[in-house]
Every structure is written in structure tokens, then in C-alpha cells.
Design a protein around this motif. Structure first.
Motif, short mmCIF file in Angstrom:
data_model
loop_
_atom_site.label_atom_id
_atom_site.label_comp_id
_atom_site.label_asym_id
_atom_site.label_seq_id
_atom_site.Cartn_x
_atom_site.Cartn_y
_atom_site.Cartn_z
N SER A 1 0.83 -1.22 0.00
CA SER A 1 0.00 0.00 0.00
C SER A 1 0.86 1.26 0.00
CB SER A 1 -0.88 -0.03 1.27
OG SER A 1 -1.61 1.16 1.40
N ILE B 1 3.10 4.44 0.02
CA ILE B 1 4.47 4.77 -0.41
C ILE B 1 5.24 3.49 -0.76
CG2 ILE B 1 6.67 5.78 0.35
CD1 ILE B 1 4.95 7.64 2.21
N ASP C 1 4.81 -7.66 3.57
CA ASP C 1 3.66 -6.95 4.16
C ASP C 1 2.78 -7.97 4.86
OD1 ASP C 1 1.40 -5.07 4.58
OD2 ASP C 1 2.39 -3.87 3.04
N ASP D 1 3.98 -10.48 9.85
CA ASP D 1 3.59 -9.42 10.77
C ASP D 1 4.84 -8.88 11.45
OD1 ASP D 1 2.67 -7.76 12.70
OD2 ASP D 1 1.28 -9.20 13.61
N TYR E 1 3.86 8.20 17.59
CA TYR E 1 4.24 8.32 16.18
C TYR E 1 5.50 9.19 16.02
CZ TYR E 1 3.96 8.84 11.16
OH TYR E 1 4.28 8.81 9.82
N LYS F 1 9.36 7.87 14.94
CA LYS F 1 10.06 8.35 13.74
C LYS F 1 11.36 9.09 14.10
CE LYS F 1 7.25 6.82 10.58
NZ LYS F 1 7.72 5.83 9.59
N GLY G 1 6.35 14.54 4.18
CA GLY G 1 5.28 15.30 4.85
C GLY G 1 3.99 14.55 4.62
N VAL H 1 1.30 12.69 2.67
CA VAL H 1 1.28 11.94 1.40
C VAL H 1 -0.08 11.26 1.29
CG1 VAL H 1 2.47 10.24 -0.03
CG2 VAL H 1 3.73 11.45 1.77
N THR I 1 -2.22 8.69 1.05
CA THR I 1 -2.23 7.23 1.17
C THR I 1 -3.36 6.86 2.13
OG1 THR I 1 -0.87 7.17 3.15
CG2 THR I 1 0.32 7.22 1.05
P1 NAI Z 1 -0.07 2.79 4.16
O1 NAI Z 1 -0.99 2.47 5.28
O2 NAI Z 1 -0.64 3.08 2.83
O3 NAI Z 1 1.01 1.62 4.00
C1 NAI Z 1 1.66 1.06 5.10
C2 NAI Z 1 1.91 -0.41 4.83
O4 NAI Z 1 2.58 -0.96 5.97
C3 NAI Z 1 0.60 -1.20 4.63
O5 NAI Z 1 0.66 -1.98 3.45
C4 NAI Z 1 0.53 -2.06 5.87
O6 NAI Z 1 -0.11 -3.31 5.68
C5 NAI Z 1 2.02 -2.23 6.22
N1 NAI Z 1 2.13 -2.64 7.61
C6 NAI Z 1 1.57 -2.05 8.70
N2 NAI Z 1 1.79 -2.79 9.79
C7 NAI Z 1 2.51 -3.87 9.40
C8 NAI Z 1 3.01 -5.01 10.07
N3 NAI Z 1 2.78 -5.21 11.38
N4 NAI Z 1 3.72 -5.93 9.37
C9 NAI Z 1 3.92 -5.76 8.03
N5 NAI Z 1 3.45 -4.70 7.34
C10 NAI Z 1 2.75 -3.78 8.01
O7 NAI Z 1 0.80 4.00 4.69
P2 NAI Z 1 1.85 4.98 3.98
O8 NAI Z 1 1.33 6.33 4.17
O9 NAI Z 1 2.24 4.50 2.66
O10 NAI Z 1 3.07 4.84 4.99
C11 NAI Z 1 4.33 4.31 4.62
C12 NAI Z 1 5.37 4.90 5.54
O11 NAI Z 1 5.44 6.30 5.33
C13 NAI Z 1 5.06 4.71 7.03
O12 NAI Z 1 6.24 4.39 7.70
C14 NAI Z 1 4.55 6.07 7.44
O13 NAI Z 1 4.75 6.33 8.80
C15 NAI Z 1 5.37 6.98 6.57
N6 NAI Z 1 4.85 8.31 6.37
C16 NAI Z 1 3.63 8.49 5.78
C17 NAI Z 1 3.14 9.77 5.63
C18 NAI Z 1 1.82 10.05 4.99
O14 NAI Z 1 1.34 11.20 5.05
N7 NAI Z 1 1.19 9.10 4.34
C19 NAI Z 1 3.90 10.94 6.10
C20 NAI Z 1 5.17 10.63 6.68
C21 NAI Z 1 5.62 9.34 6.81
#
Ligand code: NAI
Length: 255
Positions: free
Chosen positions: A11, A13, A32, A41, A153, A157, A184, A186, A188
Motif C-alpha cells: 500500500s 508509499i 507486508d 507481521d 508516532y 520516527k 510530509g 502523502v 495514502t
Molecule cells: P499505508 O498504510 O498506505 O502503508 C503502510 C503499509 O505498511 C501497509 O501496506 C501495511 O499493511 C504495512 N504494515 C503495517 N503494519 C505492518 C506489520 N505489522 N507488518 C507488516 N506490514 C505492516 O501507509 P503509507 O502512508 O504509505 O506509509 C508508509 C510509511 O510512510 C510509514 O512508515 C509512514 O509512517 C510513513 N509516512 C507516511 C506519511 C503520509 O502522510 N502518508 C507521512 C510521513 C511518513
């Protein structure tokens, strides 16, 4: 063909990074909870160990790239889980796969941090010290008592970024590069859930970058793709923001 592991590849990023690296000729192994080459997990020690075993089974113990994107936002079911996935899963994978990366070709690893870490820079936060000490159960107990997902959170980070910078110094002589990308907002599923949450939605929606919009995942993936390529061969231990100017807005004097 470089072999790169991407966590959180199902999912947001991570998905975008997975697709971009594939397009650029990498063999990409996604990790994932589901919908990935390796379903694991990463919030548990057993899940991390299983993922590492499966990575080795698929790669033979030689890895060229590792991109840690898997993460949870403030709407996670509990704050301890945020620490487990955003900090401890990343530190465990980086340390476990360092030897595999050393055997790789032009090896590089990358952690997705967050501009949210910026708010803690220079502050003494006991939770951050516990995270950096590597004591998972103590950190989880600490945040359970505080019940503050935003702190969980930001601290996860900030600590994972500092951990990566420490490792970058230690890893230097081995030639394995390690960098942090701090996005920042994003667009998602994680960001959507935070902006729709009754507790945090207003604050998330009001925190607008100088560029006046949130990023698309591909705008972050482009930076990751660059850092993981030989074009970034002297970039090591750095934190690069893809945040539309948020970090500059919050702390222009510290960089
Ligand atoms: P997202 O929710 O779209 O993707 C996160 C992915 O991590 C998902 O596919 C989920 O299944 C996987 N995941 C979560 N827990 C897990 C586990 N226990 N074991 C294996 N996989 C697991 O989120 P997004 O936004 O793409 O986030 C990606 C990274 O970017 C994260 O580290 C987030 O903190 C960081 N980030 C996101 C921002 C945003 O605004 N979307 C801003 C800054 C950082």
C-alpha cells in the motif's frame, strides 16, 4: 539485476517504491501483512524472524537494497503497536540484514521517517531514550501509560531516524549506504485515516505544507529510487525531506 526488499509493499508509499524499483530493473521482494511476496507481521519478534528467514531463502543471503516503508499512523489500534512497527521492526531488519547487504552490489538501505520527527528535535523525551536503548517492552509499557498516539508516532520516527544515523556512521567502512527519507503529508490510506479521525483530523487537515498540497506516493518513491541508485553513491546517513516545505516552515534554523 539488483535485489531489493521493500517492506510495506502492499500500500501507499511502499507500493509506489515497489513499482518504481521494478520498472527500473530491480528484482523486488515485498514484505507486508498480505498481498506481498512475503506475508509477515513485523510487529512481532516471531514475524520479523520469519520475514528474515524467508528473505534469506529467496536471496541466498545476498541483498543489494532494503527499503523500510511499513508503518502505522496515529489511528493504529494501540500506541504500542506504532512503536513496534515504526521503530523496532525497522531496527531489527536493518541489523539482521546488514551482513546480507555487505555481500550485495553497491548496497543501500533506506528508512521512511517522517517530518513528524522534526517536532522532537533537540527535546529530551524519555520515550525516545527507551526506544534508542532498544528496550521494546519497556517502551511499549511507557506509551501505554501515556496513551498519546501522536507522541508514539513522532517518537517512533525521531528515534528510528537517529538509529539510522548512528548505524550509518558504524556501517560507513563496510560501504553499505543508509539514508532516511522524511515525507510530509502523502495521499495514502494512512493519511486518509488520520485526516478523517475525530481526534486528529482537524490538526492533520490544518497542517498544510508551503507548497499548499499533500504529495502523491510517487513523489516520495522518486526520491527513494534516486537514493537507492548509484547516482547517490556518496549520500550516506542523511535525512532528506519530501515534505513540500513543512520542515523549513517548522524549524528554519535547524537542518
Ligand atoms: P499505508 O498504510 O498506505 O502503508 C503502510 C503499509 O505498511 C501497509 O501496506 C501495511 O499493511 C504495512 N504494515 C503495517 N503494519 C505492518 C506489520 N505489522 N507488518 C507488516 N506490514 C505492516 O501507509 P503509507 O502512508 O504509505 O506509509 C508508509 C510509511 O510512510 C510509514 O512508515 C509512514 O509512517 C510513513 N509516512 C507516511 C506519511 C503520509 O502522510 N502518508 C507521512 C510521513 C511518513
Amino acid at each position: 539485476m539488483p535485489t531489493t526488499v521493500v517492506t510495506g509493499s502492499a500500500s501507499g508509499i511502499g507500493r509506489s517504491v515497489y513499482e518504481l524499483l521494478k520498472e527500473r530493473g530491480h528484482r523486488v521482494i515485498g514484505v507486508d501483512l498480505k498481498d506481498a511476496e512475503i506475508a509477515a507481521d513485523l510487529s512481532t519478534v516471531e514475524g520479523r524472524e520469519a520475514a528474515i528467514r524467508e528473505i534469506r531463502a529467496l536471496t541466498g543471503g545476498t541483498l543489494d537494497g532494503l527499503v523500510c516503508c511499513a508503518g502505522l499512523g496515529v489511528t493504529a489500534p494501540d500506541s504500542g503497536l506504532i512503536l513496534r512497527v515504526n521503530h523496532f521492526a525497522v531496527t531489527a531488519l536493518l541489523d539482521a540484514l546488514f551482513d546480507d547487504l555487505k555481500r550485495g552490489h553497491s548496497p543501500a538501505a533506506l528508512v521512511i521517517g517522517s517530518v513528524a520527527a522534526s517536532q522532537l528535535v533537540g527535546q529530551e523525551v524519555p520515550l525516545v531514550e527507551t526506544l534508542l536503548a532498544g528496550d521494546e517492552e519497556a517502551a511499549v509499557a511507557q506509551i501505554r501509560d501515556l496513551d498519546k498516539p501522536q507522541l508514539a508516532y513522532a517518537a517512533s520516527k525521531y528515534a528510528v531516524t537517529r538509529f539510522a544515523r548512528r548505524r550509518a556512521v558504524a556501517w560507513g567502512p563496510s560501504g553499505v549506504r543508509l539514508n532516511v527519507v522524511a515525507p510530509g503529508a502523502v495521499e495514502t490510506p494512512l493519511h486518509k485515516a488520520s485526516s478523517e479521525d475525530p481526534r486528529f483530523g482537524e490538526a492533520v487537515k490544518n497542517f498544510v505544507a508551503p507548497l499548499g498540497r499533500a504529495a502523491q506516493p510517487s513523489e516520495v518513491a522518486e526520491l527513494v529510487g534516486f537514493l537507492q541508485s548509484d547516482a547517490a553513491s556518496f549520500i550516506h546517513g542523511t535525512v532528506l525531506y519530501a515534505d513540500g516545505g513543512m520542515d523549513a516552515m517548522m524549524k528554519e534554523a535547524t537542518f
